[in-house]
Every structure is written in C-alpha cells, then in structure tokens.
Design a protein around this motif. Structure first.
Motif, PDB file in Angstrom:
ATOM      1  N   TRP A  28       0.823  -1.207   0.000  1.00  0.00           N
ATOM      2  CA  TRP A  28       0.000   0.000   0.000  1.00  0.00           C
ATOM      3  C   TRP A  28       0.860   1.261   0.000  1.00  0.00           C
ATOM      4  O   TRP A  28       0.626   2.198  -0.757  1.00  0.00           O
ATOM      5  N   PRO A  31       4.252   0.686  -3.639  1.00  0.00           N
ATOM      6  CA  PRO A  31       4.120  -0.238  -4.782  1.00  0.00           C
ATOM      7  C   PRO A  31       5.437  -0.410  -5.535  1.00  0.00           C
ATOM      8  O   PRO A  31       5.712  -1.488  -6.072  1.00  0.00           O
ATOM      9  N   TRP A 216      -2.535  -5.590  -8.862  1.00  0.00           N
ATOM     10  CA  TRP A 216      -2.141  -4.565  -7.901  1.00  0.00           C
ATOM     11  C   TRP A 216      -1.188  -5.197  -6.888  1.00  0.00           C
ATOM     12  O   TRP A 216      -1.346  -6.371  -6.537  1.00  0.00           O
ATOM     13  N   PRO A 217      -0.146  -4.515  -6.454  1.00  0.00           N
ATOM     14  CA  PRO A 217       0.192  -3.108  -6.701  1.00  0.00           C
ATOM     15  C   PRO A 217       1.176  -2.889  -7.837  1.00  0.00           C
ATOM     16  O   PRO A 217       1.665  -1.777  -8.015  1.00  0.00           O
ATOM     17  N   GLU A 220      -0.041  -0.267 -10.186  1.00  0.00           N
ATOM     18  CA  GLU A 220       0.075   1.084  -9.633  1.00  0.00           C
ATOM     19  C   GLU A 220       1.505   1.598  -9.733  1.00  0.00           C
ATOM     20  O   GLU A 220       1.740   2.778 -10.063  1.00  0.00           O
TER      21      GLU A 220
END
Length: 318
Positions: A28, A31, A216-217, A220
């Motif tokens: 979180w 990334p 994800w991540p 991102e």
C-alpha cells in the motif's frame, strides 16, 4: 487448557497473519518496492544481475547474464517506454552460456538522464557506439526492438565495425502502411501515454496480442513510473516518430552490409509488419521471419520462438 500442538498452530497462524499484514502495508505504501522485488525475482530466474557502467557521459544500468560463458556476446536494445527488464523472458530462453547485455538506454529508467540533453535517434546511437567501445570486445550480435531497432540500425550504418550481425525486431525507422498508431503519432499524440490504471490496460492492449494481467500493486507502480516520465516520453517520441531523424534510417539502409534478421509479429498494431518489407528492400543482406498470433512485443509474447530464431541466425553462415 490448550495443548502444545494447538498453541504452536495458533502461534504459526498469528505469525502468518502478521506477515500478510506487513506485506499488504508495504504494497500500500510502496508499490515501487513490490515492483523492484518482482524484477529481482525475474532476474534470479534468468540468472542476470544489474551492473553499472559509465559511457558517453552517462551512468548506465545494465542487465548482464552469462558472464564468462563461452558463447557469443549479445547486446539487447529496448524500445520506446521500454526497459532492460523487458528482455528477461528472452534472456531466460537463450542458451545459458551466452553473454547477454541489456542496458537501460540513457535517459530511461535506472540509467542517468541529463537535463537538456538530446535523446533522439542519432544522439542515442552515438551513445551506444561509446558504450560498445567500453566493452572488452564488440558484441557478436546486436538486437534492437522497436525504437531500439531504429538505434541498432543507425549504429550499424554509422559504425559498421561495431555490429557484426543485427536483429531488427518490430523496428522503427522506416515508413510503413499507416495504422491508427502511426496516425496518432503524426498528429502529435502519444498513443503509449499512461496516466492511470485504465491507461495502462489500453497500452497493454495496444502492444500485446494477448495482454498480460498485471495485478495490484504492480500496476500502480508501473502507472506512477509512466506518469512521472510523460514529458520525457513526448520529447523522445517527437524525435523517433515525426522529427527530421524519424526516417533517417531508411535512407541509410544500403550502408548496412552485415547479415540482418527482420523479426516481426503478424498482429503488430504499433509498427505494421509491412515495415519488414521496406527494410528487406533496402538491406543488401536480410532475411525475414514473421511470427503468428503475437503483437508488438515478441520478446515477451514469444520468447522461445524468438530465442530459436536468434540462435539459428547466429549459427548460420553470412
């Protein structure tokens, strides 16, 4: 009272939960750290490491595999918005005893970018010449993908002593049957632009016949990288796609007198496979291979077939 076995199980489950929460927290908040870890995993599988070199006034980050092997030395040049990591699937498929070098080009990714410097085709080809001259000996083969093919072709035309054999893979640098991508580039757009995760999916759909799923991540992290480089991408695309140097390579093809393998995919929506015929018509010694069912990224979509073609090309007489 719980027995020792149940306590150990509870302790193990607690530790696993804590580790999972720590991993999620890392993903979180960073990334990019997860992306770096994934690239490290891929390097380990390919037997590659990252080394640093200095050439042409820049620091280069270079993937290296098979150092000290008895096989040929191969230089791999990535394409527009690409990176050295794009080559990892192909490096895994090449013979282990081959010495493979895959740099991030100056200005891109982990290699140095200097403010105000020219990162157009001719300037980058000259930097590649300087890079090769820093090696113990020139490579036995240069492989360029997309923009990297354009640079490899200019390198072979301007410095033939540095390029004994050349593979042009989905290569830029010549005119081809205009498609939606070419129309957008000529209009001043960047069809590769990525500013969000939806844009990343569009980019993958454009470059792959069968787009990979990026969870994800990792998605991102890739989006953040691309977003941060948007202005630089536009500057480089102006040079390779529509500037005065965009088709310079086409005029220099007769000067490339080394064996050339033209490697394309039949579903390339970026540089149409008709470009291969333009290259073949202008090159004194070229052979063409078009792979079925893949797009603009044969190095990632078809690494075993690409490796087989390259191995055969290196083994064939000129």
């Amino acid at each position: 009272m719980a027995g020792p076995g149940r306590r150990r199980l509870r302790t193990a489950l607690t530790a696993a939960a804590v580790a999972l929460l720590a991993a999620l927290a890392l993903a979180w908040y960073s990334p990019e750290a997860v992306l770096r870890a994934e690239f490290a995993r891929q390097r380990w599988l390919a037997g590659a490491t990252v080394v640093q070199m200095q050439a042409a006034g820049h620091r280069w980050a270079v993937l290296e595999a098979g150092q000290g092997g008895a096989g040929p030395t191969v230089l791999l040049i990535h394409g527009f918005v690409g990176s050295k990591e794009n080559w990892l699937p192909l490096i895994r498929a090449l013979p282990e005893h081959w010495h493979v070098l895959a740099p991030d080009l100056p200005g891109w990714n982990e290699s140095q970018r200097l403010a105000g410097a020219d990162y157009g085709p001719v300037a980058q080809a000259e930097r590649l010449a300087a890079f090769i001259r820093r090696l113990p000996r020139p490579p036995d083969l240069v492989v360029g993908h997309s923009m990297g093919g354009q640079l490899g072709g200019l390198l072979a035309a301007r410095h033939p002593e540095l390029v004994p054999r050349l593979v042009l893979m989905s290569s830029a640098g010549v005119a081809f049957e205009e498609n939606a991508f070419a129309t957008a580039v000529l209009a001043g757009d960047n069809p590769f632009a990525v500013t969000d995760r939806a844009g990343l999916r569009r980019f993958l759909a454009l470059t792959f016949a069968d787009p990979p799923f990026v969870p994800w991540p990792l998605d991102e992290a890739l989006v953040r990288r691309r977003r941060a480089n948007g202005d630089f991408e536009q500057q480089v695309l102006d040079g390779i796609g529509r500037g005065p140097e965009a088709l310079l390579l086409q005029s220099l093809l007769p000067r490339i007198r080394v064996p050339v393998l033209l490697l394309w995919c039949d579903r390339d929506r970026v540089i149409d496979a008709s470009a291969a015929a333009v290259f073949a018509a202008g090159l004194p010694e070229a052979r063409t291979l078009v792979l079925p069912g893949c797009g603009h990224m044969p190095l990632m979509e078809r690494p075993p077939q690409v490796a087989e073609a390259i191995v055969g090309f290196v083994a064939s007489p000129p």
